[in-house]
Design a protein around this motif. Structure first.
Motif, PDB file in Angstrom:
ATOM      1  N   TYR A 124       0.098  12.623   2.271  1.00 35.27           N
ATOM      2  CA  TYR A 124      -1.479  12.430   2.488  1.00 35.27           C
ATOM      3  C   TYR A 124      -2.347  13.673   2.979  1.00 35.27           C
ATOM      4  N   GLY A 125      -3.538  13.469   3.054  1.00 33.39           N
ATOM      5  CA  GLY A 125      -4.563  14.761   3.454  1.00 33.39           C
ATOM      6  C   GLY A 125      -5.088  15.293   2.622  1.00 33.39           C
ATOM      7  N   ALA A 185      -6.690   2.345   4.678  1.00 35.90           N
ATOM      8  CA  ALA A 185      -7.318   3.021   3.847  1.00 35.90           C
ATOM      9  C   ALA A 185      -8.650   2.522   3.345  1.00 35.90           C
ATOM     10  N   VAL A 186      -8.326   1.022   3.168  1.00 39.07           N
ATOM     11  CA  VAL A 186      -9.576   0.331   2.644  1.00 39.07           C
ATOM     12  C   VAL A 186     -10.674   0.197   3.433  1.00 39.07           C
ATOM     13  N   ARG A 187     -10.248  -0.240   4.773  1.00 37.87           N
ATOM     14  CA  ARG A 187     -11.399  -0.071   5.922  1.00 37.87           C
ATOM     15  C   ARG A 187     -11.889   1.175   6.042  1.00 37.87           C
ATOM     16  N   ASP A 217      -3.842   7.630  12.089  1.00 39.33           N
ATOM     17  CA  ASP A 217      -4.608   8.227  13.209  1.00 39.33           C
ATOM     18  C   ASP A 217      -6.088   8.579  13.079  1.00 39.33           C
ATOM     19  N   ALA A 218      -6.096   9.187  11.804  1.00 41.57           N
ATOM     20  CA  ALA A 218      -7.538   9.578  11.158  1.00 41.57           C
ATOM     21  C   ALA A 218      -7.934   9.102   9.824  1.00 41.57           C
ATOM     22  N   PRO A 219      -7.815   7.849   9.603  1.00 40.61           N
ATOM     23  CA  PRO A 219      -8.079   7.458   8.148  1.00 40.61           C
ATOM     24  C   PRO A 219      -9.463   7.810   7.692  1.00 40.61           C
TER      25      PRO A 219
END
Length: 301
Positions: A159-160, A234-236, A285-287
């Motif tokens: 991710y990222g 991720a959706v939020r 932590d930071a989506p």
């Protein structure tokens, strides 16, 4: 050290190539299309791009001359076994011609394990031969028997950054389209790693490759959330509130089917031998930040 990166234009390959260049290495990034926008980005990161198509060894064979190491970061979906066997053969052949050893950093992944029934897997956990991509463990064994100096890296889910081929990027895109879907077992949990933390592992390996010759490293963080909870985050982050649809793993294709089980791994060996530890604790932590990074990387229409 002069390093040829195969897969330099890919999601992980771009970050690994840039990190190796920042570490002071001369990095040759193999690119299939010299006019692709990603080529300019690699060059801006002080990566020397060279032309070649991995499916055609004659196009990249000359780039092995003079190299000290090769980083392999792609899977040729048209012939994943044959293509990697040709890579092993090409490295063996060039070493026989010039007498110079190369160190191959060979990338597979934790989905190669398949269903093992082991709660927390590590480098010594046997893979399930029935896994759809279990052939990658067989390729690891063939590499070990080849006599090539090598290190194997098995990353967790990435991710990222632009999240180009990350499951998180797929989740963001589906949420924006109003059709988020989760495939397979809703209780499964996966180990993850930020793409830049993964790049740091390659830098550490090639900082002293002889010290880790023949070793295998699982590279992942310590989060233990279900994949479905990760997708909900991720959706939020996209600001959407719709429900996530549920589909079978088969409906998602080979890669979803290959990962339809718990895939939690222990990276203590990398901590111990490489001094590697993730700087990013977890996607959750930071989506919002990861969503903004993905969004900024999307082509403008």
């Amino acid at each position: 050290m002069e390093i040829l990166v195969i897969g330099a234009t890919g999601y992980a390959g771009r970050r690994v190539s840039a990190a190796l260049a920042r570490a002071g290495h001369t990095v040759l990034g193999l690119v299939r299309d010299p006019d692709a926008p990603v080529v300019q980005a690699l060059q801006a990161d002080e990566v020397d791009t060279v032309h070649g198509n991995f499916t055609r060894p004659e196009t990249w064979r000359p780039h092995l001359d003079g190299t000290d190491a090769v980083v392999h970061l792609l899977m040729d979906m048209s012939d994943p076994v044959g293509a990697d066997r040709r890579l092993f053969s090409e490295i063996t052949a060039v070493q026989e011609r010039d007498g110079q050893r190369r160190h191959l950093v060979y990338t597979t992944g934790i989905s190669s394990y398949g269903r093992t029934g082991v709660a927390l897997m590590d480098e010594n956990t046997p893979g399930n031969a029935e896994s759809p991509i279990g052939f990658r463990f067989e390729l690891e064994r063939e590499l070990a028997a080849s006599g090539i100096d090598h290190t194997v890296v098995r990353p967790g889910f990435l991710y990222g950054g632009p999240a180009t081929t990350s499951m998180t990027g797929q989740w963001f895109a589906e949420a924006e389209a109003g059709k988020p879907v989760f495939y397979g077992d809703v209780t499964k949990r996966w180990s993850w790693v930020h793409v830049d933390d993964l790049a740091d592992a390659y830098v550490r390996i090639l900082g002293n490759p002889t010290a880790v010759a023949g070793e295998t490293f699982v590279i992942a963080d310590d989060q233990r959330l279900t994949a479905l909870d990760m997708q909900r985050a991720a959706v939020r982050a996209t600001g959407r509130t719709q429900d996530i649809g549920l589909e079978s793993a088969e409906a998602g294709g080979m890669m979803q089917l290959a990962a339809d089980q718990d895939e939690l791994v222990d990276s203590r060996k990398a901590h111990r031998l490489l001094g590697w530890r993730p700087r990013h604790t977890s996607f959750t932590d930071a989506p919002d930040r990861h969503y903004r990074a993905w969004k900024a990387s999307q082509p403008r229409t």
